[in-house]
Write an enzyme that holds these catalytic residues in place. Structure first.
Site, PDB file in Angstrom:
ATOM      1  N   ASN A 152     -65.810 -28.854   4.790  1.00 50.41           N
ATOM      2  CA  ASN A 152     -65.114 -27.652   5.433  1.00 50.41           C
ATOM      3  C   ASN A 152     -63.637 -28.132   5.629  1.00 50.41           C
ATOM      4  O   ASN A 152     -63.054 -27.368   6.554  1.00 50.41           O
ATOM      5  CB  ASN A 152     -65.898 -27.070   6.719  1.00 50.41           C
ATOM      6  N   ARG A 153     -63.112 -28.857   5.095  1.00 53.22           N
ATOM      7  CA  ARG A 153     -61.922 -29.430   4.835  1.00 53.22           C
ATOM      8  C   ARG A 153     -61.362 -30.141   6.309  1.00 53.22           C
ATOM      9  O   ARG A 153     -60.264 -30.289   6.561  1.00 53.22           O
ATOM     10  CB  ARG A 153     -60.725 -28.323   4.625  1.00 53.22           C
ATOM     11  N   LEU A 154     -62.565 -30.274   7.166  1.00 54.49           N
ATOM     12  CA  LEU A 154     -62.266 -30.966   8.532  1.00 54.49           C
ATOM     13  C   LEU A 154     -62.255 -32.538   8.156  1.00 54.49           C
ATOM     14  O   LEU A 154     -63.063 -33.256   8.608  1.00 54.49           O
ATOM     15  CB  LEU A 154     -63.104 -30.764   9.507  1.00 54.49           C
TER      16      LEU A 154
END
Length: 214
Positions: free
Chosen positions: A191-193
């Site tokens: 999730n691009r975290l």
């Protein structure tokens, strides 16, 4: 124009947590480097991007090979008269970066570059194959040349000149030691975290560790 907006990849292979990192970034770099090496993350796991500020004021990046690292920093070799060498002489603040795609990891190093000792440069130059040595002698790196044939003819002549002879290291060729001031480790996450951990050098030679927002 090519539209790349649909390019997607989910990063899910690992994590980077404060509970599992050393106090010194060199130790973490060493761990990551050898993990990438063991997995064959790249054909040349020691390939890194070196970014400098040129004499024209523009940044420029190029890929070179890391040849040694230890608690003092990171060493690579080049022609001191090249565009890269002149840029470093004018502004020794440079950036090194590694991207090991199989591991979904990146390392960005900000530091100060200085020439290695002549002994270090001599010892590494002596370890190189003769072809690489002659390549360093024949190349006026970054200078305009009339053709490929021009370089090859000069190389052939040098091969004759140094036949059965010791090839000396050119004075304009040698190493740079990059002393790190800041080292950032990036681990891809879902999730691009992504995980981003930054080490910053302190006056007492310790390292301040911060987590950065992805």
């Amino acid at each position: 124009m090519s539209d790349l907006s649909n390019y997607r990849k989910s990063y899910e292979k690992s994590e980077l947590l404060e509970s599992n990192i050393p106090e010194d970034p060199i130790n973490l770099f060493n761990r990551w480097f050898h993990e990438a090496e063991d997995l064959g993350a790249n054909e040349e796991v020691n390939a890194m991007t070196v970014s400098t500020i040129g004499l024209d004021g523009f940044p420029k990046s190029r890929v070179v090979l890391l040849k040694k690292f230890n608690e003092e920093g990171f060493i690579f070799y080049t022609n001191y008269n090249s565009e890269k060498g002149k840029a470093i002489a004018n502004n020794p603040k440079i950036c090194l970066s590694f991207f090991w795609h199989t591991m979904e990891r990146q390392v960005i190093i900000k530091g100060i570059a200085q020439k290695t000792t002549e002994t270090i440069s001599d010892n590494y130059f002596e370890s190189r194959p003769d072809g690489s040595k002659l390549g360093a002698v024949v190349s006026n790196q970054s200078e305009v040349v009339p053709s490929r044939a021009y370089l090859e003819e000069n190389l052939k002549q040098l091969e004759k000149d140094y036949d059965s002879m010791v090839i000396p290291r050119p004075e304009h060729w040698g190493g740079f030691l990059v002393t790190p001031l800041e080292v950032e480790f990036w681990q891809g996450r879902p999730n691009r975290l992504h995980d981003r951990i930054r080490y910053t050098s302190q006056e007492d030679f310790s390292w301040k560790i911060d987590r950065l927002s992805p």
